[in-house]
Design a protein around this motif. Sequence first.
Motif, PDB file in Angstrom:
ATOM      1  N   UNK A  99       0.814  -1.219   0.000  1.00 46.41           N
ATOM      2  CA  UNK A  99       0.000   0.000   0.000  1.00 46.41           C
ATOM      3  C   UNK A  99       0.841   1.260   0.000  1.00 46.41           C
ATOM      4  N   UNK A 100       2.126   1.125   0.242  1.00 44.65           N
ATOM      5  CA  UNK A 100       2.946   2.333   0.295  1.00 44.65           C
ATOM      6  C   UNK A 100       3.495   2.650  -1.088  1.00 44.65           C
ATOM      7  N   UNK A 101       4.120   3.819  -1.183  1.00 39.44           N
ATOM      8  CA  UNK A 101       4.595   4.272  -2.486  1.00 39.44           C
ATOM      9  C   UNK A 101       5.984   3.757  -2.788  1.00 39.44           C
ATOM     10  N   UNK A 102       6.679   3.343  -1.717  1.00 41.45           N
ATOM     11  CA  UNK A 102       8.076   3.008  -1.892  1.00 41.45           C
ATOM     12  C   UNK A 102       8.472   2.033  -0.807  1.00 41.45           C
ATOM     13  N   UNK A 103       9.356   1.117  -1.158  1.00 39.13           N
ATOM     14  CA  UNK A 103       9.760   0.097  -0.203  1.00 39.13           C
ATOM     15  C   UNK A 103      11.258   0.118  -0.017  1.00 39.13           C
ATOM     16  N   UNK A 104      11.684   0.019   1.257  1.00 38.81           N
ATOM     17  CA  UNK A 104      13.098  -0.134   1.582  1.00 38.81           C
ATOM     18  C   UNK A 104      13.216  -1.454   2.320  1.00 38.81           C
ATOM     19  N   UNK A 105      14.141  -2.298   1.880  1.00 35.50           N
ATOM     20  CA  UNK A 105      14.251  -3.590   2.552  1.00 35.50           C
ATOM     21  C   UNK A 105      15.589  -3.713   3.240  1.00 35.50           C
ATOM     22  N   UNK A 106      15.561  -4.114   4.502  1.00 37.56           N
ATOM     23  CA  UNK A 106      16.786  -4.329   5.269  1.00 37.56           C
ATOM     24  C   UNK A 106      17.086  -5.809   5.364  1.00 37.56           C
ATOM     25  N   UNK A 107      18.376  -6.089   5.409  1.00 32.21           N
ATOM     26  CA  UNK A 107      18.790  -7.459   5.699  1.00 32.21           C
ATOM     27  C   UNK A 107      20.077  -7.409   6.500  1.00 32.21           C
ATOM     28  N   UNK A 108      20.071  -8.042   7.646  1.00 38.66           N
ATOM     29  CA  UNK A 108      21.255  -8.107   8.510  1.00 38.66           C
ATOM     30  C   UNK A 108      21.898  -6.743   8.742  1.00 38.66           C
ATOM     31  N   UNK A 109      21.070  -5.752   8.958  1.00 44.02           N
ATOM     32  CA  UNK A 109      21.603  -4.446   9.308  1.00 44.02           C
ATOM     33  C   UNK A 109      22.074  -3.622   8.135  1.00 44.02           C
ATOM     34  N   UNK A 110      21.742  -4.046   6.927  1.00 44.22           N
ATOM     35  CA  UNK A 110      22.103  -3.273   5.739  1.00 44.22           C
ATOM     36  C   UNK A 110      20.868  -3.092   4.872  1.00 44.22           C
ATOM     37  N   UNK A 111      20.897  -2.023   4.039  1.00 43.08           N
ATOM     38  CA  UNK A 111      19.813  -1.875   3.077  1.00 43.08           C
ATOM     39  C   UNK A 111      20.069  -2.870   1.959  1.00 43.08           C
ATOM     40  N   UNK A 112      19.192  -3.837   1.877  1.00 39.51           N
ATOM     41  CA  UNK A 112      19.382  -4.832   0.838  1.00 39.51           C
ATOM     42  C   UNK A 112      18.918  -4.275  -0.495  1.00 39.51           C
ATOM     43  N   UNK A 113      17.909  -3.394  -0.365  1.00 34.53           N
ATOM     44  CA  UNK A 113      17.290  -2.937  -1.584  1.00 34.53           C
ATOM     45  C   UNK A 113      16.407  -1.746  -1.263  1.00 34.53           C
ATOM     46  N   UNK A 114      16.440  -0.715  -2.109  1.00 30.78           N
ATOM     47  CA  UNK A 114      15.564   0.426  -1.886  1.00 30.78           C
ATOM     48  C   UNK A 114      15.024   0.921  -3.214  1.00 30.78           C
ATOM     49  N   UNK A 115      13.717   1.060  -3.275  1.00 31.30           N
ATOM     50  CA  UNK A 115      13.134   1.684  -4.460  1.00 31.30           C
ATOM     51  C   UNK A 115      13.517   3.155  -4.458  1.00 31.30           C
ATOM     52  N   UNK A 116      13.734   3.691  -5.649  1.00 34.08           N
ATOM     53  CA  UNK A 116      14.057   5.110  -5.729  1.00 34.08           C
ATOM     54  C   UNK A 116      12.794   5.930  -5.529  1.00 34.08           C
ATOM     55  N   UNK A 117      12.997   7.120  -4.969  1.00 33.58           N
ATOM     56  CA  UNK A 117      11.866   8.021  -4.803  1.00 33.58           C
ATOM     57  C   UNK A 117      11.406   8.529  -6.161  1.00 33.58           C
ATOM     58  N   UNK A 118      10.096   8.723  -6.311  1.00 36.76           N
ATOM     59  CA  UNK A 118       9.553   9.304  -7.534  1.00 36.76           C
ATOM     60  C   UNK A 118       9.913  10.781  -7.554  1.00 36.76           C
ATOM     61  N   UNK A 119      10.191  11.328  -8.715  1.00 36.93           N
ATOM     62  CA  UNK A 119      10.433  12.774  -8.758  1.00 36.93           C
ATOM     63  C   UNK A 119       9.175  13.511  -8.313  1.00 36.93           C
ATOM     64  N   UNK A 120       9.372  14.610  -7.646  1.00 37.20           N
ATOM     65  CA  UNK A 120       8.246  15.365  -7.118  1.00 37.20           C
ATOM     66  C   UNK A 120       7.426  15.962  -8.251  1.00 37.20           C
TER      67      UNK A 120
END
Lengths: 249, 417
Positions: free
Chosen positions: A228-249
């Motif tokens: 339901x959110x616009x963007x997802x950031x995923x952590x794994x073992x204390x690191x960002x495993x993956x982050x969607x980029x923000x949409x341009x404003x």
Amino acid sequence: MGEFTNTYPTTSREPERSDAPIIEAVDLTKVYKMGDTEVHALRGVSLRIWKGEMVSIIGQSGSGKSTLLAILGALDVPTSGSYKLDGREVAAMNDDQLAEIRNQGIGFVFQKFNLLARSTALANVALPLAYGGLSGRQANQRAAEMLTLVGLGDRLDHRPNQLSGGQQQRVAIARALVNQPSIILADEPTGNLDSATGKEIMNLFRTLHRERGITLIIVTHDPAIAAQSERIVRLKDGLVEYAEEAQPA
Amino acid sequence: MNFFRNFGIALDALLANKLRSGLTMLGIIIGVGSVVALLSIGNGVQESINGQITSIGTNLVTVLQGQVRLTAGPPNNQGIRTPTQTKPLTDADSNAIRDRVPDLLGVAPELTANGTTVAFQREKILITARGVTLDYAAVRNVEIAQGRWFDPADDERAARVAILGPDAADALFGGLNPIGQTIRIGSAPFTVIGVTVGVGAGFAGNPDTSVFIPLQTAYRTLSNARTSTGARRVSVIYISALSTEDIPRVERAVAEVMRQQHGIREGAEDDFTVLTQQQFLSIAGSITGILTLFLGAIAGISLLVGGIGIMNIMLVSVTERTKEIGLRKAVGAKRRTILMQFLVETVTLSLIGGTLGILLGVGVALLVGATGIINTTVTLDSILLAVTFSLAVGLFFGIYPANRAAGLQPIEAVRYE
Ligand SMILES: Nc1ncnc2c1ncn2[C@@H]1O[C@H](COP(=O)(O)OP(=O)(O)O)[C@@H](O)[C@H]1O
Ligand SMILES: [Mg+2]
């Protein structure tokens, strides 16, 4: 979880936003010392979030989501790294300034609601106002408005144990909103609720986000909520495993 | 956050666990109560001793035979060491003082005969006979309950008249009216003309168990009336100064006259002693002062224990309420706000405990006073002391737990289970 990982692209195809982020974390680490052993809860997390975004932070249990959110909410300090909120370095702030950030700048919603058990819904919501210097009738009026906004206008004098889980979380959300912060952080806000109630709470968050332009960061391990959110950031073992980029404003 | 809000939060927190708050307060209640009660006993004793000392006469200066030192002895020797080989006092000494020391309220010599047999019909008692002059009543504050005091004619004619202390009168006459009755002092018959008002035992014996006779009569009837040189002996000379401020002058002047009377050379030791009421008061004061201090210290220790109890409970409370404190900090409470909240809590505890303790202490003091065994006097000082002390205890023992609470990281607290 493997299948869940594949739902999202691993690289961004969007151009980076050029305006300044409201949250900018660079290389955050957090080490918990437990006797002789050290737990590296965060091992270099960098993250940017822009005003008005709705972001989900996901990841397995123990991946460092709560630790990260607590640092972003100024409830905890990182072991190293930089965290700028609205351009101001939070790590350099003193105790009183941090208290002010928690009071005015950020609203925090906990998984376990964390309401004062002996206080009424109204008093719970009025609490941040009191610490912000507003108390008495004005504070009560503001708190009542907030409770009405979250649909509890008729439960002002109920104590937490006289409210359902969903209602308690609404009180907590009203409390997070009452000082009109620009950011709301929520750590598994539906984790203690059944799925129907969880959906209601998510709807409430989405409405607040849409209608009030509130920046929303939600920690969850529920894919349905993340979706339901616009963007997802995923952590794994204390690191960002993956982050969607923000949409341009 | 103003003080009243903090006070409200504190009360709320205290009411949340009434039993525990009550038990915590109990330590303070007992501590403050014992401070107030024990100090009231100390003050009461002090007052009654001072009262006794001042009741023996107004602005009194006393001349005794020999070198006498005041000591804190048991009551039966009155704290006075009686010397042996010294020149006795005589009525000539007394007259010299009266004639040569100006501006006195009165000079009252007394010839004392301890263990004198006094009898009425079959009733026989051993008491102290005192040969006294007219001025004695004014100098020693003797008041007449029944009958009359001596008149000049009694002394001049060496009349066989006697005035009884109330206890002596009781012992001899029971319920009977003693006035006009004939008693025997030694073997001589006397007519009872008066009974004095009771004053209780004090320094220099108990006047209530005495029989007073005119000094001239005493010279004729008492066995110890003459010195070895045949002079008319007096046992003690009481002198009343006109004012308290005048006592030092009188003391010096009396000593000077006495040295001349007894022919004491420059630098030689006096063979008499001049005592003032101030000396008695200060000796008694130092003794009762120590007593009060001692009682106060005992009470203080119990208050300290009460304070440690508060600290203990507050530490438990901080741990128990880690979550609450963390939450308060998470929504914006500052360090000092939390510090204040917990300090206000301990201070509220100790103030309420202190107030109840004062009530308890006053109650105990009244109860002890009501038994009539010991006088108790609750002074404002001791109440202020107790309040200040309990406040200080609350603050002192509250600081550490409050600091612990205020220093909690909001996250630790929120995570705390
Ligand atoms: N107070 C703490 N003391 C020690 N280790 C902790 C503490 N809090 C979290 N951790 C550890 O840090 C890691 C990350 O925890 P957390 O941020 O709560 O993960 P998540 O919220 O993603 O489940 C875990 O291994 C956890 O055990
Ligand atoms: Mg978590």
